[in-house]
Scaffold this active site. Structure first.
Site, mmCIF file in Angstrom:
data_model
loop_
_atom_site.group_PDB
_atom_site.id
_atom_site.type_symbol
_atom_site.label_atom_id
_atom_site.label_comp_id
_atom_site.label_asym_id
_atom_site.label_seq_id
_atom_site.Cartn_x
_atom_site.Cartn_y
_atom_site.Cartn_z
ATOM 1 N N SER A 113 0.804 -1.221 0.000
ATOM 2 C CA SER A 113 0.000 0.000 0.000
ATOM 3 C C SER A 113 0.839 1.274 0.000
ATOM 4 O O SER A 113 1.631 1.479 -0.894
ATOM 5 C CB SER A 113 -0.951 -0.031 1.181
ATOM 6 O OG SER A 113 -1.836 1.042 1.107
ATOM 7 N N HIS A 114 0.706 2.072 1.043
ATOM 8 C CA HIS A 114 1.372 3.376 1.085
ATOM 9 C C HIS A 114 2.822 3.281 1.582
ATOM 10 O O HIS A 114 3.515 4.293 1.634
ATOM 11 C CB HIS A 114 0.586 4.307 1.997
ATOM 12 C CG HIS A 114 0.476 3.751 3.382
ATOM 13 N ND1 HIS A 114 -0.354 2.699 3.673
ATOM 14 C CD2 HIS A 114 1.120 4.047 4.522
ATOM 15 C CE1 HIS A 114 -0.230 2.385 4.949
ATOM 16 N NE2 HIS A 114 0.654 3.193 5.493
ATOM 17 N N ASP A 277 -2.855 6.364 -3.283
ATOM 18 C CA ASP A 277 -1.677 5.729 -2.692
ATOM 19 C C ASP A 277 -1.089 4.620 -3.564
ATOM 20 O O ASP A 277 -1.517 4.426 -4.706
ATOM 21 C CB ASP A 277 -2.017 5.179 -1.292
ATOM 22 C CG ASP A 277 -2.907 3.954 -1.361
ATOM 23 O OD1 ASP A 277 -3.673 3.842 -2.325
ATOM 24 O OD2 ASP A 277 -2.829 3.098 -0.446
ATOM 25 N N ASP A 279 -1.352 1.368 -3.852
ATOM 26 C CA ASP A 279 -2.209 0.364 -4.489
ATOM 27 C C ASP A 279 -3.568 0.918 -4.904
ATOM 28 O O ASP A 279 -4.475 0.152 -5.250
ATOM 29 C CB ASP A 279 -2.373 -0.852 -3.571
ATOM 30 C CG ASP A 279 -3.005 -0.501 -2.237
ATOM 31 O OD1 ASP A 279 -2.839 0.645 -1.774
ATOM 32 O OD2 ASP A 279 -3.673 -1.372 -1.647
ATOM 33 N N ASP A 281 -6.072 2.382 -3.316
ATOM 34 C CA ASP A 281 -7.308 2.323 -2.529
ATOM 35 C C ASP A 281 -7.519 3.539 -1.627
ATOM 36 O O ASP A 281 -8.611 3.735 -1.103
ATOM 37 C CB ASP A 281 -7.411 1.007 -1.732
ATOM 38 C CG ASP A 281 -6.251 0.794 -0.779
ATOM 39 O OD1 ASP A 281 -5.320 1.628 -0.759
ATOM 40 O OD2 ASP A 281 -6.272 -0.229 -0.060
ATOM 41 N N ARG A 282 -6.488 4.363 -1.452
ATOM 42 C CA ARG A 282 -6.676 5.576 -0.636
ATOM 43 C C ARG A 282 -6.870 6.793 -1.524
ATOM 44 O O ARG A 282 -6.474 6.785 -2.692
ATOM 45 C CB ARG A 282 -5.447 5.827 0.238
ATOM 46 C CG ARG A 282 -5.187 4.753 1.237
ATOM 47 C CD ARG A 282 -4.061 5.145 2.169
ATOM 48 N NE ARG A 282 -3.855 4.101 3.159
ATOM 49 C CZ ARG A 282 -3.291 4.277 4.334
ATOM 50 N NH1 ARG A 282 -2.840 5.474 4.672
ATOM 51 N NH2 ARG A 282 -3.146 3.283 5.177
ATOM 52 N N LYS A 376 -11.679 -0.340 -0.120
ATOM 53 C CA LYS A 376 -11.755 1.096 -0.273
ATOM 54 C C LYS A 376 -11.254 1.440 -1.670
ATOM 55 O O LYS A 376 -10.537 0.655 -2.290
ATOM 56 C CB LYS A 376 -10.998 1.819 0.823
ATOM 57 C CG LYS A 376 -9.532 1.459 0.977
ATOM 58 C CD LYS A 376 -9.005 2.121 2.247
ATOM 59 C CE LYS A 376 -7.498 1.998 2.383
ATOM 60 N NZ LYS A 376 -7.062 0.878 3.205
HETATM 61 C C1 VG1 Z 1 -3.574 1.593 8.347
HETATM 62 C C2 VG1 Z 1 -4.773 2.492 8.530
HETATM 63 C C3 VG1 Z 1 -6.066 1.702 8.322
HETATM 64 C C4 VG1 Z 1 -6.036 1.043 6.946
HETATM 65 C C5 VG1 Z 1 -4.775 0.210 6.799
HETATM 66 C C6 VG1 Z 1 -4.642 -0.371 5.409
HETATM 67 O O1 VG1 Z 1 -3.586 0.559 9.317
HETATM 68 O O2 VG1 Z 1 -4.768 3.088 9.796
HETATM 69 O O3 VG1 Z 1 -7.159 2.561 8.465
HETATM 70 O O4 VG1 Z 1 -7.156 0.229 6.763
HETATM 71 O O5 VG1 Z 1 -3.625 1.006 7.057
HETATM 72 O O6 VG1 Z 1 -4.674 0.609 4.440
HETATM 73 P P1 VG1 Z 1 -2.705 0.610 10.670
HETATM 74 O O7 VG1 Z 1 -2.954 -0.708 11.348
HETATM 75 O O8 VG1 Z 1 -1.301 0.844 10.267
HETATM 76 O O9 VG1 Z 1 -3.242 1.768 11.451
HETATM 77 V V1 VG1 Z 1 -3.685 0.469 3.098
HETATM 78 O O10 VG1 Z 1 -4.148 1.630 1.974
HETATM 79 O O11 VG1 Z 1 -2.208 0.611 3.791
HETATM 80 O O12 VG1 Z 1 -3.959 -1.112 2.572
HETATM 81 CO CO CO Z 2 -3.575 1.292 0.098
#
Ligand code: VG1
Ligand code: CO
Length: 543
Positions: A113-114, A277, A279, A281-282, A376
């Site tokens: 992801s990010h 982001d 992937d 989804d954000r 998302k």
């Molecule tokens: C973080 C965010 C959460 C989100 C998750 C995955 O998790 O706070 O809201 O669903 O990332 O998003 P954490 O456990 O680090 O707080 V993504 O776009 O990184 O798949």
């Molecule tokens: Co993501």
């Protein structure tokens, strides 16, 4: 071509976190590391004959290699058909869309992801189920148990598949079909939103900047915004996906998407800005000189849902993660629908959407989406805003201020303390947990603590219970302080501190957010002893 059985031994630490297994690339590159996790997925799912699996990732370093390995393992486990995105590319929302559209059994998403990419960055893998959403905890725990018990994995010795050519090839008895990563997704978006209205708005000179941050949403945004909706060429910036995201941190928030914020703050700023982001989804929504918090964006989408053709019939309910602000709750109240509060992570929304209890879902971490898929969806949120701007013919700032005037403003901020010493973070959380009974009912710097607990979620659909989902202090005036440890980081621990305060008075809706929340931040430090225990004077990132 033959199927090999390769001896292997378990690796420690293969328990999936908030969103799949995320580790440093170097950890994934250890011989057998990826294979063990994938073997555990297949062992958990059972034999694959007759089944379709979707496979793709965000294009980060190690993506192509991992895709080839997983294809050969899918063939060894008798999967009938694998739909893989061209170049090994599929955004997270596109995987969810393709699983649903083609009635696949499930999908494997390769992404961290990010988190930054590249040889020294992070890699990740996640399994999604047949509804298109992240596997629930019961399944990820079963996968984890299998990672700890296996002694071998099975893999075909077939040569690599050419991922850059559309069409079908075979590995063993498995049909591998390389698909256009954008087509199914773009078609779905065109059904949900008023593309004609958006096209007309672009034709009349509306200007936008979409920062794809050299991540996966580039091809999707270019195809939809520029090619289908007629936005001028150059509307999408950093649109070329790169294995290391151009050295950047593909997290769409005002800190990491500083380039976009600078463009949107310039005197000749476009009307609308957005970013996505790693992937896809954000999303971050930005107006001229003003960024919309994700919590407000969810509330505004809910309050205006019917402007988009896909939601013209109204919404059945809203769901938000616990740390997300209560702005959406106020909209739900006004609409006479339920607002569900779930633990952090999109996997908790799936049941609510499947049961038609929630149409819209959102998280404070720049995540918004609906029941069109079970992830998302960054570009979806951006298209909703474009649809809204086209119908209302108002600026982002006007829409935001009108929303606050009607519902009040939930000042909101998240303070992240990244890569802190894991033992210190655990000590802090344990001490806070122990103090909870004592904190309830206390007065803290003028705030009366109405409730102090560690969030427990009882899933209303399947009755499952998730405990220890975040320590929260809820004040009598609705203000909140929440502490959680991240489940996506790959270095030490990350402490997330979430602050929220409700302000009904429109005359007080333009205060600086950090100023508005300063007293709560002070209380948070006092009750947790965060600065002393972690040795950190200030947060790493404030969003
Ligand atoms: C973080 C965010 C959460 C989100 C998750 C995955 O998790 O706070 O809201 O669903 O990332 O998003 P954490 O456990 O680090 O707080 V993504 O776009 O990184 O798949
Ligand atoms: Co993501």
């Amino acid at each position: 071509m033959t199927i090999q059985t390769v001896a292997s031994t378990p690796f420690a630490g293969q328990r999936p976190g908030t969103s799949g297994l995320r580790k440093k690339v170097t950890e994934f590159q250890q011989p057998g590391y990826l294979e063990n996790f994938v073997e555990a997925i297949f062992l958990t799912l059972g034999e694959g004959s007759g089944r379709t699996l979707v496979l793709g990732g965000d294009g980060r370093y190690f993506n192509r290699e991992a895709v080839q390995t997983i294809l050969r393992m899918a063939a060894a486990h008798g999967v009938a058909r694998v739909l893989v995105g061209r170049g090994g590319i599929l955004s997270t929302p596109a995987v969810s869309c393709v699983i649903r559209k083609h009635a696949a059994f499930g999908g494997i998403v390769l992404s961290a992801s990010h988190n930054p990419g590249g040889p020294d960055g992070d890699f990740g893998i996640k399994y999604n189920i047949g509804n298109g959403g992240p596997a629930p905890e019961k399944l990820t725990e079963a996968i984890f148990a299998n990672t700890q018990a296996l002694a071998s994995y099975r893999i075909s010795d077939a040569p690599p598949v050419d991922l850059d050519v559309l069409g079908a090839v075979r590995i063993e008895n498995t049909e591998v079909e390389v698909i256009d990563p954008v087509a199914d997704y773009a078609q779905l978006m065109a059904r949900l939103f008023d593309f004609d209205a958006i096209r007309t708005m672009f034709k009349s000179g509306f200007r936008m900047c979409f920062d794809a941050m050299h991540a996966v949403s580039g091809p999707y945004a270019t195809a939809i915004l520029e090619d289908m909706l007629g936005a001028p060429k150059g509307t999408v910036i950093n649109g070329e996906p790169r294995e290391d995201f151009g050295g950047g941190h593909p997290d769409p928030n005002p800190v990491n998407a500083a380039e976009l914020i600078a463009i949107m703050s310039a005197p000749d700023a476009p009307d609308f800005g957005a970013a996505s982001d790693g992937d896809g989804d954000r999303n971050m929504i930005v107006g001229r000189g003003i960024a919309v918090t994700p919590s407000d964006s969810l509330a505004i989408i809910a309050a205006n849902a019917t402007v988009a053709p896909g939601y013209a019939g109204g919404i059945t309910g809203i769901a938000r993660s616990m740390p997300t602000s209560a702005a959406a709750d106020r909209v739900a109240d006004a609409l006479g629908i339920s607002c569900f509060e779930t633990p952090t992570g999109w996997k908790y929304f799936g049941n609510l959407m499947d049961a038609n209890l929630a149409t819209l879902c959102g998280e404070e971490s720049y995540g918004t989406g609906s029941n069109h898929i079970r992830e998302k969806d960054g570009l979806w949120a951006v298209l909703f805003w474009l649809n809204l701007l086209a119908v209302r013919a108002k600026s982002v700032s006007e829409i935001l201020h009108e929303h606050w005037a009607r519902f009040g403003r939930n000042y909101y901020s998240r303070h992240d303390y990244e890569a802190v010493d894991a033992a210190a973070a655990d000590t802090m959380m344990a001490a806070l947990r122990a103090r909870l009974p004592d904190l309830a009912g206390r007065m803290l710097d003028g705030h009366h603590v109405a409730e102090a607990d560690d969030f427990v979620y009882n899933d209303p659909v399947d009755g499952s219970v998730a405990t220890r989902q975040g320590i929260r202090l809820i004040m009598s005036d609705g203000s909140r302080i929440v502490f959680r440890l991240s489940g996506t980081g790959t270095e030490g621990a990350t402490i997330r501190l979430y602050l929220e305060r409700y302000e009904p008075d429109p005359a007080r809706h333009d205060i600086d957010t950090q100023e508005a929340l300063a007293r709560l931040a002070g209380i948070a430090d006092e009750v947790s002893d965060l600065r002393r225990l972690t040795g950190r004077e200030r947060p790493t990132v404030i969003t």
